[in-house]
Scaffold this active site. Structure first.
Site: not given
Ligand code: 8Y4
Length: 282
Positions: A227, A261
């Site tokens: 992130k 996650r």
């Molecule tokens: C690169 C790829 C950089 C993806 C950022 C991202 C969370 C979540 C997401 C979290 C829970 C993400 C669905 C955002 N983040 N669910 N979901 N907790 N419970 N961004 O932090 O991964 S999506």
């Protein structure tokens, strides 16, 4: 200390577990349509299971800052076939893999649990109309994530007086709403929602103060893999964030997070193994 139950399965959370991320969203480099998405997602499922993921989080709605909303039909068409694939291949009872549906839509929750999903991961903490009632009815564990605002506007200068207090107050309200709807307390997980309506400093304040959330006596799930809180701090592009993500995962696990996650399952498991070996001798 924590054990999740779903259908005939149980998940021991006495040590931290890895949840692998399976995105079923069209990527801009492919115009192969729904089938390309499906094949790529199934290959990714196989890879994450081979790397040792205990849980797969399968999602078809992009929640990146500014992302457009996805229709119900599109979300169902993306995720259900992948859940069916993963369930029939990996989700046998006993030592099986757990499948998590990453959605906020009650109709997707129902179809996913019917297709083999074992838990619900909702970044909107069951706040969409009908979601609370649906989750109660489905009787599976639910992860309630904190978000300030909506994906389209959440990163427009978020402000907090006391972030850990506001996140805790939000969980108080949502846990009460869940229980009033008939969701068992033992079926609830909490997630502070790194990057969801938070500045860089807010995210690190939350990570530092994660132990305050243990007051709820509920398992904590965290997602910080790749992130912006890693990339912005280190000035690294999304492909160069592994070391930072692993450091964050280790810190979260040491602060008591039970589910991590992540994108990089094998590497995160190595980190947790080193942590566990050390803790076994302390
Ligand atoms: C690169 C790829 C950089 C993806 C950022 C991202 C969370 C979540 C997401 C979290 C829970 C993400 C669905 C955002 N983040 N669910 N979901 N907790 N419970 N961004 O932090 O991964 S999506």
């Amino acid at each position: 200390m924590f054990e999740l139950k779903s259908k005939n399965k149980s998940l021991d959370l006495s040590a931290p577990l890895v949840m692998g991320i399976v995105n079923v969203t069209p990527d801009s480099f492919s115009d192969g349509g729904q089938f390309a998405n499906f094949d790529a997602a199934c290959a990714h499922v196989d890879k994450l299971v081979a790397q040792g993921a205990k849980i797969l989080d399968i999602g078809g709605e992009s929640t990146r800052p500014g992302a457009a909303e996805v229709s119900l039909a599109d979300e169902l068409a993306r995720v259900i076939p992948v859940i069916e694939y993963a369930a029939q291949k990996y989700a046998g009872t006993g030592g099986g893999i757990w499948l998590s549906i990453d959605t906020s839509k009650p109709e997707v929750m129902a179809a996913a649990v019917n297709a083999g999903a074992d838990m619900i991961n909702d970044v909107r903490a069951l706040q969409l109309p009908g979601a609370l009632e649906m989750a109660a009815n489905l009787n599976v564990p639910v992860c309630l994530m904190h978000m300030k605002g909506e994906p389209k506007d959440m990163q427009e200068a978020p402000e907090y007086q006391d972030i850990i207090q506001e996140v805790s107050d939000f969980f108080d309200v949502r846990v009460d709403a869940c229980m009033a709807a008939g969701i068992e307390r033992g079926n609830i997980l909490l997630d502070p929602g790194f990057g969801f309506g938070k500045t860089l400093e807010h995210n690190y304040q939350l990570l530092a103060q994660l132990p305050a959330l243990h007051a709820f006596h509920l398992p904590i799930l965290i997602g910080l893999s790749r992130k912006r809180m890693i990339g912005e701090l280190l000035q690294r592009d999304v492909t160069e964030r592994l070391a930072g993500s692993l450091a964050g995962a280790l810190i979260a696990a040491q602060q008591g997070a039970r589910i991590l996650r992540v994108h990089d399952v094998a590497e995160t498991r190595d980190v947790l193994s080193v942590m566990s070996a050390t803790m076994a001798c302390s």
